[in-house]
Design an enzyme around this catalytic site. Structure first.
Site, PDB file in Angstrom:
ATOM      1  N   HIS A 517       0.825  -1.206   0.000  1.00 38.93           N
ATOM      2  CA  HIS A 517       0.000   0.000   0.000  1.00 38.93           C
ATOM      3  C   HIS A 517       0.864   1.264   0.000  1.00 38.93           C
ATOM      4  O   HIS A 517       0.713   2.136  -0.863  1.00 38.93           O
ATOM      5  CB  HIS A 517      -0.911  -0.006   1.222  1.00 38.93           C
ATOM      6  CG  HIS A 517      -1.715   1.242   1.387  1.00 38.93           C
ATOM      7  ND1 HIS A 517      -3.030   1.333   1.005  1.00 38.93           N
ATOM      8  CD2 HIS A 517      -1.396   2.473   1.883  1.00 38.93           C
ATOM      9  CE1 HIS A 517      -3.484   2.558   1.253  1.00 38.93           C
ATOM     10  NE2 HIS A 517      -2.503   3.263   1.794  1.00 38.93           N
ATOM     11  N   GLU A 518       1.757   1.361   0.971  1.00 43.36           N
ATOM     12  CA  GLU A 518       2.561   2.580   1.078  1.00 43.36           C
ATOM     13  C   GLU A 518       3.471   2.760  -0.128  1.00 43.36           C
ATOM     14  O   GLU A 518       3.742   3.887  -0.553  1.00 43.36           O
ATOM     15  CB  GLU A 518       3.363   2.570   2.377  1.00 43.36           C
ATOM     16  CG  GLU A 518       2.519   2.642   3.636  1.00 43.36           C
ATOM     17  CD  GLU A 518       1.543   3.807   3.654  1.00 43.36           C
ATOM     18  OE1 GLU A 518       1.845   4.855   3.051  1.00 43.36           O
ATOM     19  OE2 GLU A 518       0.462   3.655   4.255  1.00 43.36           O
ATOM     20  N   HIS A 521       1.776   4.622  -2.857  1.00 36.12           N
ATOM     21  CA  HIS A 521       1.947   6.070  -2.726  1.00 36.12           C
ATOM     22  C   HIS A 521       3.318   6.488  -3.249  1.00 36.12           C
ATOM     23  O   HIS A 521       3.458   7.502  -3.946  1.00 36.12           O
ATOM     24  CB  HIS A 521       1.846   6.484  -1.260  1.00 36.12           C
ATOM     25  CG  HIS A 521       0.466   6.469  -0.697  1.00 36.12           C
ATOM     26  ND1 HIS A 521      -0.601   7.099  -1.282  1.00 36.12           N
ATOM     27  CD2 HIS A 521      -0.017   5.901   0.448  1.00 36.12           C
ATOM     28  CE1 HIS A 521      -1.679   6.931  -0.537  1.00 36.12           C
ATOM     29  NE2 HIS A 521      -1.357   6.204   0.511  1.00 36.12           N
ATOM     30  N   HIS A 524       3.384   6.699  -6.909  1.00 38.67           N
ATOM     31  CA  HIS A 524       2.664   7.897  -7.354  1.00 38.67           C
ATOM     32  C   HIS A 524       3.603   9.106  -7.340  1.00 38.67           C
ATOM     33  O   HIS A 524       3.511   9.984  -8.213  1.00 38.67           O
ATOM     34  CB  HIS A 524       1.469   8.121  -6.424  1.00 38.67           C
ATOM     35  CG  HIS A 524       0.379   8.948  -7.015  1.00 38.67           C
ATOM     36  ND1 HIS A 524      -0.752   9.282  -6.303  1.00 38.67           N
ATOM     37  CD2 HIS A 524       0.220   9.528  -8.223  1.00 38.67           C
ATOM     38  CE1 HIS A 524      -1.551  10.020  -7.059  1.00 38.67           C
ATOM     39  NE2 HIS A 524      -0.979  10.184  -8.229  1.00 38.67           N
TER      40      HIS A 524
END
Length: 732
Positions: A517-518, A521, A524
């Site tokens: 998940h992290e 980011h 991104h």
């Protein structure tokens, strides 16, 4: 959903901005006084020149912060100098006698504040992940100054007049699409901040902003301290029955580290539920641990946060009314993908009937298991994880102790998280030891693009510390920007339980999911390809920014990726297919609880921020009780993931009236993954399309348009509910 959230601390602090002067700076561009009849001198405004370690870009690769040169005492002078410099830069733009142009107004604003950005990015990182009393004091001193700077920009009449002139003439300016977005965002931000208010109302907004900034900082500090102080201390090892030898050793070390030799410490995670509750067989210990968590910020001591919340909720509602909105939720959602509270509430309330039914079924199943084991009580929140783990083992023959040996943290990172990024986006990674960090736990990697060029620098900080904020997050030391010639320097922070010395660094599958998940980011931010920093990387709406991160979780169970990293730490053998199949089969288990705690927290957030401006200060516990009762969910058995008093997301981290974003972006995540599934899954072509059309775009496009361009359709909630096991799978 794991203990994960984006805490883009540098961005959040800049959005809260501030104003202050300081001594110790030189000046450049001073103007001599010209005779009255002389020709007008060239515009040459005075801009202070900063001093100290943050005055210039770091000379390390990627301009990464040089922690060998940075001392705690450097931060406050650097932030205050950076504030003064940015204030002067903004005043120079506002007072420019030349007619406004995109270059001399919008681009100049994009270039302003670089020293402040450098100092604040590093300060935000260390105060979040490695704070101390000195850093907390600096945070207290500078946060209102940053809030004042923000007001001095967005309530500056001359500056707004220039931006408005450009906005009104936009059709004649020949702007590129990204320039039009930057201009539109700037104009909207001015209006939303109160640029159209009369002078008296502006002063009211300024006062509220300054007070809210101080309250938010105080809340965060109290919560960090309260979470540390709320740890459960156990004197009798027998009370820890059910924990593994490694977990007990870690608890013993926790006791020693706190000066409690011979005792055991179970530190609190940021969420209501605590990992140890799934294993502790002593019901009294479970209850004690849960109550420590539930009451961490409500003990009536110096770390009680309720008075702060009362004032913040009231001030936010008053600010919304000043700016023409019925409530703070309506105010804050103006630039979100969902657009308004009604849309978000409709989306969440639509899930309640299925969730309530699932929670009723699950509670009955757990009560049956309790009876079968001789218990004469009904399930309580502190029992839920323990008995659901028993039911999961019985239904799926799955035991966490069977799984963990296959998830050694470095292998998960390098052969799982990084491997997936390689397969999708062509990225490669090389660990380096020449980049200084803020703590020995942190490791650093250079990220190389598909053509072999250096793309980014990545920091990884996995282990829980008492001086680290709870949860998990990503942020930047350096943000990508072609305008400023910057490549991204990004970090991920988690709060996993550190093994005792000599023990393997094993993590749970939930932790594995958090890592993916992290890193979503991080991708991104790394793959951003924008000119202007204000629209680069993760500078997007809350209900879009979690989309890439939640989407990236899907690759944790992709068969090719899973086989690369899920290897036994002793034998190196890949997890047997039968065990992996059990994990997959069990993924829809207990979703009434897992999804329900998040929905309840999101609805609680919305209730707090639907208060009207004339509402009195609320009794926090009474308000919370009524708000939870109104959800229609089994809140007595399934409490919210975050209680009001320790809901850092909404009181300190910019997720006010936006916690629903995790659910909204989960919808986007599953819908986008359905597109991947329909088009061949894990392929470089699919990854490149996602990179080109989503990850690289920042906020250069409207979010709904960006999503439709990628998938060819509007998102549907059906894939999300199917993935959660809350609807029957459809057959073709």
């Amino acid at each position: 959903m794991q203990a994960k959230f984006l805490v883009n601390a540098a961005l959040a602090a800049m959005a809260a901005g501030a104003l202050a002067g300081c001594a110790g700076m030189a000046e450049k561009g001073a103007m001599a006084t010209a005779p009255a009849d002389a020709a007008p001198a060239a515009y040459n405004p005075v801009i202070p020149v900063g001093t100290g370690v943050f005055a210039q870009e770091s000379t390390l690769p990627f301009h990464a912060p040089d922690f060998t040169k940075i001392k705690d005492s450097d931060f406050q002078p650097a932030i205050e100098q950076g504030i003064a410099i940015k204030r002067a830069e903004i005043e120079a733009i506002a007072n420019d006698p030349a007619a406004p142009t995109f270059e001399n107004t919008i681009v100049a604003m994009e270039k302003s504040g670089q020293m402040l950005d450098r100092a604040n990015a590093v300060f935000s990182a260390v105060v979040g992940a490695n704070t101390n009393d000195s850093l907390d004091a600096i945070d207290t001193a500078t946060s209102p100054q940053l809030a004042a700077l923000n007001d001095s920009i967005y309530l500056n009449d001359k500056l707004f007049a220039r931006v408005k002139a450009l906005h009104d003439a936009q059709a004649t300016l020949g702007l590129t699409p990204d320039q039009a977005m930057v201009l539109g965002n700037a104009y909207d931000r001015f209006v939303h901040s109160g640029a159209n208010l009369d002078p008296a109302a502006k002063e009211q907004v300024k006062a509220i902003n300054t007070r809210l900034s101080s309250l938010s900082t105080e809340f965060s500090q109290k919560l960090t301290a309260g979470t540390k102080d709320g740890a459960l201390v156990v004197k009798d090892k027998a009370a820890l029955a059910g924990l593994s030898a490694a977990e007990i050793a870690a608890a013993a070390k926790g006791g020693t580290d706190r000066g409690l030799a011979g005792q055991y410490v179970l530190p609190l995670q940021n969420t209501t539920q605590q990992p140890a509750l799934a294993s502790l067989s002593n019901r009294a210990t479970r209850q004690a641990l849960f109550e420590k968590s539930w009451n961490r910020s409500e003990r009536g001591d110096a770390n009680d946060t309720r008075a702060l919340i009362q004032e913040m909720a009231q001030l936010r509602a008053q600010k919304a009314r000043l700016l023409g909105y019925p409530d703070y939720a309506s105010y804050t959602m103006y630039d979100q993908m969902a657009k308004d509270p009604a849309t978000a509430l409709s989306f969440m309330n639509g899930m309640v009937p299925a969730l309530a039914a699932a929670q009723t079924r699950e509670a009955a199943e757990l009560n049956k298991a309790i009876r079968a084991s001789g218990g004469k009580f009904d399930v309580e929140p502190y029992d839920w994880d323990f008995y659901s783990e028993k039911v999961r083992k019985a239904k799926y023959d799955l035991d966490e102790s069977q799984i963990k040996p296959y998830f050694e943290i470095t292998r998960v990172l390098e052969d799982g998280v990084f491997y997936a990024a390689n397969q999708l986006y062509g990225l490669t990674f090389k660990k380096r030891t020449d980049i200084p960090t803020y703590h020995p736990d942190v490791s650093v990697y250079t990220v190389y693009d598909q053509d072999g060029s250096e793309l980014a620098l990545f920091y990884f900080d996995p282990w829980k510390r008492d001086n680290k904020q709870g949860g998990a997050w990503m942020s930047n030391f350096v943000e990508q920007s072609k305008l400023l010639g910057m490549k991204p320097v990004i970090y991920n922070v988690e709060n996993f339980t550190k093994p005792a010395a000599g023990q393997p660094a094993l993590v749970s599958f939930d932790d594995v999911t958090t890592m993916f998940h992290e890193f979503g980011h991080a991708l991104h931010g790394m793959l951003s390809n924008q000119t202007y920093p204000s629209i680069a990387g993760t500078n997007t709406a809350r209900d879009f920014v979690e989309f890439p991160s939640q989407f990236n979780e899907n690759w944790a169970t992709d068969p090719k990726v899973f086989a690369s990293y899920a290897k036994h730490y002793q034998t190196g053998k890949v997890m047997p297919a039968a065990l992996m199949a059990k994990i997959e089969k069990a993924r829809t288990f207990n979703q009434g609880y897992a999804l329900g705690e998040t929905v309840t927290a999101a609805l609680l957030d919305m209730k707090w921020h639907a208060l009207p401006a004339d509402a009195p200060k609320q009794d926090v516990d009474a308000f919370e009780k009524a708000a939870l009762a109104a959800t229609g969910l089994k809140v007595d058995d399934v409490p919210p993931r975050y209680r009001t008093s320790y809901f850092r997301h909404i009181w300190a981290n910019g997720y006010s009236a936006a916690y629903y974003a995790y659910l909204w972006t989960e919808m986007l995540d599953h819908d986008a993954f359905q597109w991947f599934t329909d088009h061949g899954g894990l392929t470089r072509a699919n990854g490149q399309r996602f990179r080109d059309m989503v990850l690289s775009q920042g906020h250069s496009q409207d979010y709904a348009v960006m999503y439709r361009n990628f998938t060819g359709r509007d998102p549907s909630v059906a894939p999300m509910l199917k993935a959660r096991g809350l609807t029957a799978p459809t057959t073709d």
